[in-house]
Design a protein around this motif. Structure first.
Motif, PDB file in Angstrom:
ATOM      1  N   SER A  69       4.013 110.205  86.657  1.00 36.98           N
ATOM      2  CA  SER A  69       4.668 110.273  87.964  1.00 36.98           C
ATOM      3  C   SER A  69       3.782 109.510  88.941  1.00 36.98           C
ATOM      4  CB  SER A  69       4.867 111.724  88.426  1.00 36.98           C
ATOM      5  OG  SER A  69       3.611 112.365  88.628  1.00 36.98           O
ATOM      6  N   PHE A  70       4.240 109.401  90.168  1.00 38.53           N
ATOM      7  CA  PHE A  70       3.524 108.605  91.154  1.00 38.53           C
ATOM      8  C   PHE A  70       3.080 109.469  92.333  1.00 38.53           C
ATOM      9  CE2 PHE A  70       5.944 105.639  88.736  1.00 38.53           C
ATOM     10  CZ  PHE A  70       5.165 104.489  88.675  1.00 38.53           C
ATOM     11  N   MET A  71       1.901 109.170  92.839  1.00 36.96           N
ATOM     12  CA  MET A  71       1.446 109.704  94.115  1.00 36.96           C
ATOM     13  C   MET A  71       1.796 108.689  95.185  1.00 36.96           C
ATOM     14  SD  MET A  71      -0.853 109.481  96.790  1.00 36.96           S
ATOM     15  CE  MET A  71      -2.170 108.429  96.212  1.00 36.96           C
ATOM     16  N   LEU A  72       2.278 109.166  96.311  1.00 34.86           N
ATOM     17  CA  LEU A  72       2.643 108.303  97.421  1.00 34.86           C
ATOM     18  C   LEU A  72       1.948 108.816  98.678  1.00 34.86           C
ATOM     19  CD1 LEU A  72       4.395 105.907  98.338  1.00 34.86           C
ATOM     20  CD2 LEU A  72       6.266 107.531  98.719  1.00 34.86           C
ATOM     21  N   ARG A  73       1.375 107.907  99.451  1.00 24.76           N
ATOM     22  CA  ARG A  73       0.596 108.278 100.634  1.00 24.76           C
ATOM     23  C   ARG A  73       1.115 107.510 101.844  1.00 24.76           C
ATOM     24  NH1 ARG A  73      -5.205 106.862  99.494  1.00 24.76           N
ATOM     25  NH2 ARG A  73      -5.093 108.705  98.149  1.00 24.76           N
ATOM     26  N   ALA A  74       1.315 108.215 102.945  1.00 22.61           N
ATOM     27  CA  ALA A  74       1.775 107.576 104.178  1.00 22.61           C
ATOM     28  C   ALA A  74       0.605 106.994 104.955  1.00 22.61           C
ATOM     29  CB  ALA A  74       2.516 108.582 105.048  1.00 22.61           C
ATOM     30  N   ARG A  75       0.913 105.984 105.755  1.00 26.61           N
ATOM     31  CA  ARG A  75      -0.056 105.442 106.711  1.00 26.61           C
ATOM     32  C   ARG A  75       0.357 105.952 108.091  1.00 26.61           C
ATOM     33  NH1 ARG A  75      -3.637 100.874 106.717  1.00 26.61           N
ATOM     34  NH2 ARG A  75      -4.009  99.989 108.774  1.00 26.61           N
ATOM     35  N   LEU A  76      -0.412 106.892 108.610  1.00 22.25           N
ATOM     36  CA  LEU A  76      -0.095 107.557 109.875  1.00 22.25           C
ATOM     37  C   LEU A  76      -1.299 107.446 110.796  1.00 22.25           C
ATOM     38  CD1 LEU A  76       1.485 110.833 108.420  1.00 22.25           C
ATOM     39  CD2 LEU A  76       2.726 108.848 109.303  1.00 22.25           C
ATOM     40  N   GLU A  95      12.860 117.127  97.520  1.00 24.31           N
ATOM     41  CA  GLU A  95      13.889 116.419  96.758  1.00 24.31           C
ATOM     42  C   GLU A  95      13.332 115.392  95.780  1.00 24.31           C
ATOM     43  OE1 GLU A  95      16.700 114.732  99.443  1.00 24.31           O
ATOM     44  OE2 GLU A  95      17.389 116.679 100.208  1.00 24.31           O
ATOM     45  N   HIS A  96      12.194 114.814  96.101  1.00 24.32           N
ATOM     46  CA  HIS A  96      11.668 113.733  95.269  1.00 24.32           C
ATOM     47  C   HIS A  96      10.300 114.022  94.662  1.00 24.32           C
ATOM     48  CE1 HIS A  96      14.895 111.058  96.425  1.00 24.32           C
ATOM     49  NE2 HIS A  96      14.644 111.250  97.717  1.00 24.32           N
ATOM     50  N   ALA A  97       9.525 114.926  95.241  1.00 20.31           N
ATOM     51  CA  ALA A  97       8.171 115.194  94.765  1.00 20.31           C
ATOM     52  C   ALA A  97       8.099 116.587  94.131  1.00 20.31           C
ATOM     53  CB  ALA A  97       7.185 115.038  95.929  1.00 20.31           C
ATOM     54  N   ASN A  98       6.903 117.168  94.110  1.00 16.36           N
ATOM     55  CA  ASN A  98       6.703 118.436  93.398  1.00 16.36           C
ATOM     56  C   ASN A  98       6.864 119.659  94.283  1.00 16.36           C
ATOM     57  OD1 ASN A  98       4.410 118.342  94.962  1.00 16.36           O
ATOM     58  ND2 ASN A  98       2.954 118.458  93.263  1.00 16.36           N
ATOM     59  N   GLY A  99       7.522 119.499  95.431  1.00 20.00           N
ATOM     60  CA  GLY A  99       7.782 120.633  96.299  1.00 20.00           C
ATOM     61  C   GLY A  99       6.657 120.992  97.230  1.00 20.00           C
ATOM     62  N   THR A 100       5.650 120.119  97.321  1.00 18.41           N
ATOM     63  CA  THR A 100       4.539 120.367  98.236  1.00 18.41           C
ATOM     64  C   THR A 100       4.247 119.121  99.054  1.00 18.41           C
ATOM     65  OG1 THR A 100       2.687 119.624  96.820  1.00 18.41           O
ATOM     66  CG2 THR A 100       3.518 121.863  96.472  1.00 18.41           C
ATOM     67  N   LEU A 101       3.669 119.340 100.230  1.00 16.12           N
ATOM     68  CA  LEU A 101       3.095 118.273 101.044  1.00 16.12           C
ATOM     69  C   LEU A 101       1.598 118.493 101.067  1.00 16.12           C
ATOM     70  CD1 LEU A 101       5.297 117.927 104.273  1.00 16.12           C
ATOM     71  CD2 LEU A 101       4.687 116.078 102.716  1.00 16.12           C
ATOM     72  N   PHE A 109      -0.340 112.297 104.846  1.00 10.34           N
ATOM     73  CA  PHE A 109       0.292 113.080 103.803  1.00 10.34           C
ATOM     74  C   PHE A 109       0.256 112.341 102.478  1.00 10.34           C
ATOM     75  CE2 PHE A 109       3.034 115.047 107.258  1.00 10.34           C
ATOM     76  CZ  PHE A 109       2.473 116.308 107.133  1.00 10.34           C
ATOM     77  N   GLN A 110       0.146 113.120 101.402  1.00  7.99           N
ATOM     78  CA  GLN A 110       0.409 112.637 100.059  1.00  7.99           C
ATOM     79  C   GLN A 110       1.530 113.456  99.452  1.00  7.99           C
ATOM     80  OE1 GLN A 110      -4.009 111.104  98.644  1.00  7.99           O
ATOM     81  NE2 GLN A 110      -3.078 112.807  97.570  1.00  7.99           N
ATOM     82  N   TRP A 111       2.365 112.759  98.685  1.00  2.81           N
ATOM     83  CA  TRP A 111       3.372 113.422  97.863  1.00  2.81           C
ATOM     84  C   TRP A 111       3.000 113.184  96.407  1.00  2.81           C
ATOM     85  CZ3 TRP A 111       4.496 110.440 102.126  1.00  2.81           C
ATOM     86  CH2 TRP A 111       5.238 111.043 103.160  1.00  2.81           C
ATOM     87  N   HIS A 112       3.041 114.213  95.604  1.00  2.00           N
ATOM     88  CA  HIS A 112       2.729 114.093  94.186  1.00  2.00           C
ATOM     89  C   HIS A 112       3.970 114.390  93.355  1.00  2.00           C
ATOM     90  CE1 HIS A 112      -1.743 113.843  94.489  1.00  2.00           C
ATOM     91  NE2 HIS A 112      -1.520 114.455  95.640  1.00  2.00           N
TER      92      HIS A 112
END
Length: 564
Positions: A69-76, A95-101, A109-112
């Motif tokens: 799977s992919f980790m996604l990180r925002a630039r904030l 809806e798209h990640a593992n249910g956590t922020l 933020f990272q989504w895993h």
């Protein structure tokens, strides 16, 4: 004989400004992964491939590919999020990640757990929320962080504005991001494949910038490649002290790698800030080591080429000299919990989020709680570099409403938590981080009660102590700035490091190498006892260890003459 460039330099130069074959790899239905070369380029887009290491061996036995799977990180920039953005990010998590922020140590933020065919829709959703992931990872200037409550005063707000401008103007200009993820739609205007700052090969390694506003060092400014210390005199922002060469990463068993605190080299006025920052990045671009990535950070450039030589090159390119550094004083590098009033009469509530993980688990309904806050809040949210969140810009008559939601979802733990729990940071580590040697985030809930029991036995429950856990020596949780730090060596084993201060101005030192939990607790118990009976005034734990000779004096690397 010319030393060959690292493999990543080859990948970057042949990437066509970060395109590679990422788009083709995303369409490949045979695997949930992408190629190794494309994974390296994907980092520049704010993501990278991971697999669930808890499942790795079982899947291997079943002759299945790893659970990719992919980790996604925002630039904030500075970690500021509107309520509308928060709700989008929350929806993405469910809806798209593992249910956590997960709040990171860089105010974002990272989504895993995002599977490959969900990656592009997730990027599009972030874009539609007026945010981005470009340059959240990779060999570029990363998300610029700053003291996260800038609206306390007009000077704070101005400093925040400068941090935001730096983040925007030092971003890559390649069209690859928009072509791959947004079907060619430009974010602002029509970008061109020109990188006036980065060139075709970008930077030798990642580059971190942070802006601190004394007396708060809540971003650990000396851990940054470029640290900016706002100088406010008579309520006016006069400029910034410039510190360069901080970095937390190291490699076990390799003394040529090490953590380093940034060195203060001078002062600049706000009108020259961007030129100074861009030129520091440019010198590192040209001077940084592109042969050996372990030595490619700015800290090694300075130590190999010389701090004075780097400063001379910087000033020669600028066409002017930096002014002498101004006096400043930091008093701590933790967060301030609870309500704080700004000069405009609006309020800011800092909530403690253990390891930055927003999830709904048991009585803690933290993800749901922040969602409910976002539905009614008319201010904004601000992430901190200590993995916490500030409900910012709250009108006085809305405080009770906010408090009710916070209490209903178990987010009010900051009121009763121990001193060490309030100041604990842990990296993600297992099961998703490919570099992790030991547990970190999952171990923290087990370790904290045992440390709290030792502290309570000596009347130290409320003593603020900086605890940092890291699953490996790379330093994402800034472990080398912890008064107590555990750095992973292997399953259940850590280096115990002690003696940083509560201001982020001194590195800790190795105290016990490659030890298990019983040995860690056995080592700490007598130190806690001595601290309880022998500390003076408001002396911090790390300062006590230094004063009593438990650790030796080390080089601060921060010129004492500029510290008030």
């Amino acid at each position: 004989m010319t030393t060959p460039l690292s493999d990543l330099e080859r990948i970057k130069v042949n990437s066509r400004y970060l395109r590679g074959s990422i788009a083709e790899g995303l369409r490949d239905p045979v695997t949930n992964a992408i190629s190794d070369d494309d994974n390296k380029l994907l980092k520049f887009h704010g993501s990278y491939l991971q697999d669930d290491r808890d499942l790795r061996e079982e899947r291997r036995k079943q002759k299945l590919e790893p659970a990719y799977s992919f980790m996604l990180r925002a630039r904030l920039p500075s970690g500021v999020v509107t309520p509308a953005q928060w709700l989008v990010f929350d929806r993405i998590a469910r809806e798209h990640a593992n249910g956590t922020l997960r709040i990171t140590t860089r105010q974002t933020f990272q989504w895993h757990g995002i599977i490959k065919n969900h990656l592009k829709p997730t990027m599009a959703a972030i874009h539609e929320a007026l945010a981005t992931t470009i340059a959240a990872c990779g060999d570029v200037v990363r998300n610029v962080v700053s003291t996260p409550n800038p609206v306390e005063s007009s000077a704070h707000a101005l400093a925040y504005a400068w941090a935001t401008r730096l983040s925007e103007e030092l971003s890559p200009r390649t069209r690859a991001y928009h072509e791959i993820w947004l079907d060619g739609e430009p974010l602002v205007g029509e970008p061109k494949d020109e990188e006036p700052l980065y060139g075709r090969t970008y930077l030798p390694r990642k580059f971190k910038i942070g802006l601190a506003i004394p007396p708060l060092n809540d971003i650990d400014v000396f851990a940054q490649d470029l640290g900016l210390i706002a100088i406010i005199e008579q309520g006016e922002l006069t400029g910034f002290n410039v510190a360069i060469g901080g970095g937390m990463g190291a490699t076990h068993g390799d003394p040529s790698t090490y953590p380093r605190l940034a060195s203060v080299i001078g002062f600049t006025t706000p009108d020259r800030l961007f030129a100074v920052a861009e030129t520091i990045v440019a010198v590192q671009r040209d001077w940084g080591n592109r042969n050996e990535r372990k030595h490619a950070r700015l800290k090694y450039t300075l130590d190999h080429r010389g701090l004075d030589a780097f400063k001379a090159e910087l000033e020669q390119r600028l066409g002017f000299a930096l002014e002498p550094a101004r006096a400043y004083r930091f008093d701590h590098n933790g967060d301030r919990y609870g309500w704080i009033e700004g000069e405009d009469g609006r309020w800011h509530l800092t909530l403690q989020i253990e390891s930055g993980r927003l999830a709904d688990v048991g009585e803690h309904r933290w993800l749901s709680g922040l969602r409910e806050l976002a539905k009614v809040h008319d201010g904004d949210f601000r992430m901190t570099c200590n993995q916490n969140v500030i409900v910012a810009n709250v009108a006085a008559d809305q405080r009770a409403r906010i408090d009710a939601i916070v209490a209903a979802h178990g987010l009010d733990g900051y009121r009763t938590q121990s001193g060490i729990r309030k100041h604990a940071i842990a990296c993600v580590a297992l099961p998703t981080c490919g570099l992790a040697m030991a547990e970190s985030e999952r171990y923290l809930p087990q370790l904290l009660p045992r440390l709290e029991a030792l502290l309570e036995a000596h009347g130290l429950r409320d003593a603020p102590i900086l605890l940092r856990l890291s699953g490996c020596p790379n330093g994402c949780s800034r472990p080398y700035l912890g008064e107590i730090a555990l750095v992973g060596r292997g399953p259940g084993r850590y280096d115990l490091r002690l003696g940083a201060d509560f201001r982020g101005e001194r590195l800790n030192q190795l105290y016990r190498e490659n030890v298990d939990e019983p040995s860690i607790l056995e080592a700490l118990a007598p130190l806690f006892a001595n601290y309880a009976s022998g500390r003076v005034d408001q002396e911090g734990f790390g300062d006590f260890l230094l004063r009593t000779g438990v650790i030796s004096a080390n080089t601060r690397r921060i010129p004492a003459e500029v510290v008030a």
